[in-house]
Motif scaffolding. Structure first.
Motif: not given
Length: 336
Positions: A269-271, A278-280, A285-286
């Protein structure tokens, strides 16, 4: 004719026909009392590559959630190194505010494991009560329990969870609240399966004999019926844990998760709110998504292995494959 010891009379073909004679036999030596077969050798035939792989994956995730928080720093500590990739100082990089992703991952894994364990226990207890106890009682109680199970089955699970979580105030939305909500929406299908199994076991002779002898209901259920349903209960518990972790991750991703706890869903959620994709910033998140995937895969492999152990058809097919491989190895050795 004289018999010596534990001799056995046999017929031997002679010139004038069969002649009775005695053949001394040696009774088998009893197994020494102190040389009982080890438990691991009894479990070894049930160990399959899929089961071993699942147990390894589960053990790795559990170690990360149980031991990991003692080996990392404060997950809420803010530094001036914001949104940096993996490095020697931060193995999984940092968030936008400089928080260590590895520390957050360890604490989030512990929170998700707690949710999964609580929901698994609660859902299994509810399904066992409504499925086993209702089927044993029969009559009006069984009809009422079956009706309640059918009502929960026809209601879509995820929308119901979202509605219930939405009505709970955010400050009161803790781990136990989310666990109760998920458990209340995930027990009905298991209860139907347990009811069918209990009806089959209840019709057996030894259960009827226990009931006719005046045994109390709790003893008949606990001693005569429940041991026959333990593999099914274990399989349903594993499935409940998988569904709980995925359901909690979905709720947290929508902003309806636990407000005072860290889970893998809250990390995602925070990611998402921090525009990690979008920021790469893949390191944000992975890892939580990978932990959810690996733990779910490990539990699924264990669940499939339990089904293979308790299902006679699958068990016989596995035995046949094992014997075919052994025969092929013997044939190859003989050809050499």
């Amino acid at each position: 004719m004289t018999n010596i010891g534990p001799d056995v009379q046999v017929a031997v073909e002679g010139p004038g026909g069969p002649v009775e004679t005695t053949a001394p036999t040696t009774p088998p030596e009893p197994r020494p009392a102190g040389r009982a077969r080890p438990a691991w050798r009894l479990l070894l035939p049930t160990m399959t590559p899929w089961l071993a792989t699942g147990l390894v994956l589960i053990a790795g995730v559990v170690l990360l959630g149980v031991v990991g928080p003692y080996l990392v720093g404060d997950p809420d500590a803010i530094s001036d190194v914001g949104l940096s990739g993996p490095s020697a100082e931060h193995w999984l990089g940092t968030t936008q505010t400089g928080q260590d992703v590895l520390a957050q991952l360890a604490y989030a894994t512990r929170g998700s494991l707690q949710i999964g364990l609580m929901v698994g226990v609660l859902a299994t207890v509810l399904s066992a009560f409504f499925g086993i106890y209702g089927a044993y009682l029969g009559g009006a109680a069984d009809e009422v329990f079956s009706l309640l199970s059918n009502v929960f089955l026809v209601i879509p699970g995820l929308p119901l969870v979202i509605v219930i979580s939405g009505f709970v105030p955010r400050e009161s939305r803790g781990l136990w609240t989310i666990a109760v909500v998920l458990a209340l929406t995930s027990w009905a299908a298991s209860a139907r399966v347990l009811r069918a199994q209990t009806l089959s076991v209840r019709a057996r002779d030894y259960v009827a004999a226990s009931r006719l002898s005046g045994e109390k209901p709790w003893r008949v259920i606990g001693v005569e019926i429940l041991p026959n349903l333990l593999p099914v209960l274990a399989s349903q518990f594993v499935y409940a844990v998988i569904a709980a972790i995925l359901g909690e991750a979905g709720l947290s991703f929508l902003g309806l998760g636990a407000s005072n706890a860290s889970t893998l869903g809250t990390m995602l959620f925070y990611a998402q709110n921090g525009f990690a994709l979008p920021l790469g910033a893949w390191w944000w998140f992975v890892p939580p998504g990978l932990v959810i995937a690996l733990f779910g895969m490990g539990l699924s492999l264990v669940n499939f292995s339990i089904d293979e152990i308790i299902n006679p058809r699958l068990k016989n097919a596995r035995t046949a494959r094992r014997r075919a491989k052994a025969a092929a190895r013997v044939a190859r050795k003989a050809a050499r």
